[in-house]
Scaffold this active site. Structure first.
Site, PDB file in Angstrom:
ATOM      1  N   CYS A 127      -1.660  -4.079   1.554  1.00  0.00           N
ATOM      2  CA  CYS A 127      -1.468  -5.465   0.456  1.00  0.00           C
ATOM      3  C   CYS A 127      -1.124  -6.970   1.598  1.00  0.00           C
ATOM      4  O   CYS A 127      -0.296  -7.432   1.461  1.00  0.00           O
ATOM      5  CB  CYS A 127      -0.379  -5.310  -0.194  1.00  0.00           C
ATOM      6  SG  CYS A 127       0.950  -6.300  -0.721  1.00  0.00           S
TER       7      CYS A 127
ATOM      8  N   ASN B 235      -5.076   1.120  -0.996  1.00  0.00           N
ATOM      9  CA  ASN B 235      -5.410   2.440  -2.092  1.00  0.00           C
ATOM     10  C   ASN B 235      -5.454   1.866  -3.902  1.00  0.00           C
ATOM     11  O   ASN B 235      -3.994   1.975  -3.663  1.00  0.00           O
ATOM     12  CB  ASN B 235      -5.270   3.680  -1.438  1.00  0.00           C
ATOM     13  CG  ASN B 235      -5.021   4.353  -0.122  1.00  0.00           C
ATOM     14  OD1 ASN B 235      -4.180   3.752   0.345  1.00  0.00           O
ATOM     15  ND2 ASN B 235      -6.117   4.280   0.306  1.00  0.00           N
TER      16      ASN B 235
ATOM     17  N   HIS C  16     -10.434   1.643  -2.543  1.00  0.00           N
ATOM     18  CA  HIS C  16      -9.105   0.519  -2.538  1.00  0.00           C
ATOM     19  C   HIS C  16      -9.557  -0.380  -3.627  1.00  0.00           C
ATOM     20  O   HIS C  16      -9.898  -0.426  -4.395  1.00  0.00           O
ATOM     21  CB  HIS C  16      -9.366   0.013  -1.238  1.00  0.00           C
ATOM     22  CG  HIS C  16      -8.600   0.366  -0.214  1.00  0.00           C
ATOM     23  ND1 HIS C  16      -7.764  -0.309   0.374  1.00  0.00           N
ATOM     24  CD2 HIS C  16      -9.003   1.991   0.757  1.00  0.00           C
ATOM     25  CE1 HIS C  16      -7.272   1.193   1.358  1.00  0.00           C
ATOM     26  NE2 HIS C  16      -8.344   1.924   1.514  1.00  0.00           N
TER      27      HIS C  16
ATOM     28  N   HIS D  10     -12.670   7.569  -1.815  1.00  0.00           N
ATOM     29  CA  HIS D  10     -11.611   6.947  -1.497  1.00  0.00           C
ATOM     30  C   HIS D  10     -11.515   5.676  -1.748  1.00  0.00           C
ATOM     31  O   HIS D  10     -12.735   5.102  -0.852  1.00  0.00           O
ATOM     32  CB  HIS D  10     -11.826   7.273   0.259  1.00  0.00           C
ATOM     33  CG  HIS D  10     -10.997   6.664   1.167  1.00  0.00           C
ATOM     34  ND1 HIS D  10      -8.934   6.691   1.031  1.00  0.00           N
ATOM     35  CD2 HIS D  10     -10.258   5.348   1.138  1.00  0.00           C
ATOM     36  CE1 HIS D  10      -7.979   6.424   1.519  1.00  0.00           C
ATOM     37  NE2 HIS D  10      -8.918   4.849   1.795  1.00  0.00           N
TER      38      HIS D  10
ATOM     39  N   ARG E 261      -0.485   8.570   5.293  1.00  0.00           N
ATOM     40  CA  ARG E 261      -1.394   8.513   5.843  1.00  0.00           C
ATOM     41  C   ARG E 261      -1.715   7.047   5.697  1.00  0.00           C
ATOM     42  O   ARG E 261      -1.367   5.953   6.659  1.00  0.00           O
ATOM     43  CB  ARG E 261      -2.857   9.097   5.759  1.00  0.00           C
ATOM     44  CG  ARG E 261      -3.426   9.029   7.574  1.00  0.00           C
ATOM     45  CD  ARG E 261      -4.705   8.176   7.521  1.00  0.00           C
ATOM     46  NE  ARG E 261      -5.491   8.247   6.659  1.00  0.00           N
ATOM     47  CZ  ARG E 261      -5.910   7.007   6.740  1.00  0.00           C
ATOM     48  NH1 ARG E 261      -5.682   6.217   6.948  1.00  0.00           N
ATOM     49  NH2 ARG E 261      -6.671   6.812   5.664  1.00  0.00           N
ATOM     50  N   ASP E 262      -2.784   6.896   4.982  1.00  0.00           N
ATOM     51  CA  ASP E 262      -3.501   5.459   4.859  1.00  0.00           C
ATOM     52  C   ASP E 262      -2.623   4.586   4.220  1.00  0.00           C
ATOM     53  O   ASP E 262      -2.151   3.046   4.660  1.00  0.00           O
ATOM     54  CB  ASP E 262      -4.510   5.090   3.620  1.00  0.00           C
ATOM     55  CG  ASP E 262      -5.885   4.640   4.039  1.00  0.00           C
ATOM     56  OD1 ASP E 262      -5.133   3.378   4.652  1.00  0.00           O
ATOM     57  OD2 ASP E 262      -6.031   4.129   2.823  1.00  0.00           O
TER      58      ASP E 262
END
Lengths: 305, 305
Positions: free
Chosen positions: A237, A246, A206, A204, A12-13
């Protein structure tokens, strides 16, 4: 051994952050291989309009496929009540709705201010619960916002409380922007826990500034038991070399296993999964240190305790 | 605010890990610029035979130069008693001798087993103290060895005690191989502190598996107050992309400053120093996330507390 849930959010992410569309069969192979490596929860996609994110157009099919894998908790992101209805219909185990703590970001991103988002969360929660589904709210930009800058801790605590009142089964803290530092993680987790109790278990993170794993360790110290991560740090990125979206699942699993946490994940098998992603998205940068360095020579002793 | 000493080891550990020789004038510019950014301790070189490491042949000149910078603690590595004598003569403030906890590694690296190294340390300490210099022993491969694998904690504790008996003013823990995990850092620091007390303040971490900053945070929690780091993670980079040798000074300083520690280092000025290194070593990879991502929008508020 404390059990830690590593929740894979790459499909997903990771994928929503890159322009290319991964073929459905490759996504299935990825999900199946990660589950076979011991990953027990995967966010397989997002119920957003395919016109907005064509990468996520096959989320219904992916949910159906992932649900055939025994023991896997199948999660999807939903942006709103409409998405929640689609998620219920598709048969997810759980869904997560992002709620941006920065009102500017929320308005810019989903054209809803905080009161409007809380109404949406209430409606989505009602739909999820009517369908017997677990409903999480991800408190996005909880550690700071690239538009507003600092997001006051009191704001996050207040909105976490309101999200729970609106029907969230749990709230998670999302460092959408890679702003968090380990001291802030400890402070914010403890502050939100005062209103959420054990309905806050998830971070969550990053890795925008390289602090992702340091923040994860800080979270573990204050009782976090679920960590989102993306295989190869796929997607998100904007910078190179070494930057990523992530935190990288492979590095996180190495760290947790070495520390003596029970993730249930076989690192060697996990590292093999990279090949599937690399072959499906040739040229797409994948991140992580462990894939190149390999585990320590005494890794087997470490995980045996 | 707790003061944390960030000790720059790039001119030694970074440069000795690459084949190219940085010109003396560039090294001077690097050291001067880092000191101007607020770095208070720099390991400027190593007193090894120039035939072995031509990169370090100008260490005497560098010590003399660095000693002209007010407030800078000038450190050099010494491999043995002979190096200690050269360091005293050059006029360092402090010297550090590596003592590998893995006997196999010690024999392979400096052709000395543990008893022979302890005699060497005793002699080097005598020379350092006769010259009025601070004498540190870096317990190398303290978290594991690429040849032996696990290094028992009891071995490290016992050898730390012996190094102190042999005359070390302090011992530091070095994760030469990038094997450490945060739980191990906490355990080992606490175990060694039982014999070393406040003569253990320093961690030297490598980022081989991406756990460097997480390990640093674990160290801070158990009272570590000095962290070695290398600008741009220079040197020691067997893997790509994103791998590095030492932890990256820029990312470490961002993290510490953001957490509210007092490093005395101006991040913006520190980031400028990269240009000097990049220009002197064209094509040499420099690492770190902060240089690309930049500080958070609310960084100034964070460091103001």
């Amino acid at each position: 051994m404390t059990r830690i849930l590593v929740s894979e959010v790459g499909p997903r992410d990771g994928l929503q952050s890159i322009d290319r569309v991964m073929p459905l069969e490759a996504k299935k192979a990825w999900i199946a291989a990660e589950a076979a490596a011991g990953v027990r929860e995967i966010e397989v996609g997002s119920f957003v309009p395919p016109s907005l994110l064509p990468q996520m157009a096959d989320t219904t099919e992916l949910v159906a496929f992932a649900k055939t894998i025994p023991g896997l908790n199948v999660v999807a992101l939903v942006p709103n009540a409409k998405g929640a209805a689609r998620a219920v219909e598709a048969g997810v185990d759980a869904m997560s709705i992002p709620f941006s703590m920065s009102e500017t970001h929320s308005i810019k991103n989903v054209r809803k201010d905080h009161p409007a988002m809380l109404l949406e969360i209430e409606e989505a929660a009602r739909i999820a619960h009517a369908g017997g589904k677990h409903f999480a709210v991800g408190l996005a930009t909880a550690f700071g916002c690239t538009i507003e800058g600092a997001v006051p801790q009191d704001t996050v605590v207040r909105l976490a409380e309101k999200a729970l009142e609106a029907g969230a089964d749990e709230v998670g803290l999302s460092d959408t922007t890679g702003y968090a530092d380990p001291a802030q993680v400890r402070r914010l987790v403890q502050a939100v826990r005062r209103v959420a109790g054990d309905r806050l278990t998830t971070l969550h993170l990053h890795n925008t500034r390289g602090l992702g794993l340091a923040n994860a360790v800080a979270g573990l110290e204050v009782g976090i038991t679920t960590l989102d991560a993306s295989l190869g740090g796929l997607g998100g990125c904007p910078f190179a070399p070494g930057a990523s979206g992530n935190i990288v699942t492979e590095d996180l699993v190495l760290m947790l296993n070495s520390m003596g946490f029970d993730t249930g994940i076989d690192l060697e098998k996990l590292l093999e999964v990279r090949k599937i992603v690399a072959e499906a998205l040739p040229g797409e940068p994948l991140y992580g240190f462990t894939p190149d360095a390999g585990p320590m020579l005494d890794y087997a002793e470490r995980i045996a305790g």
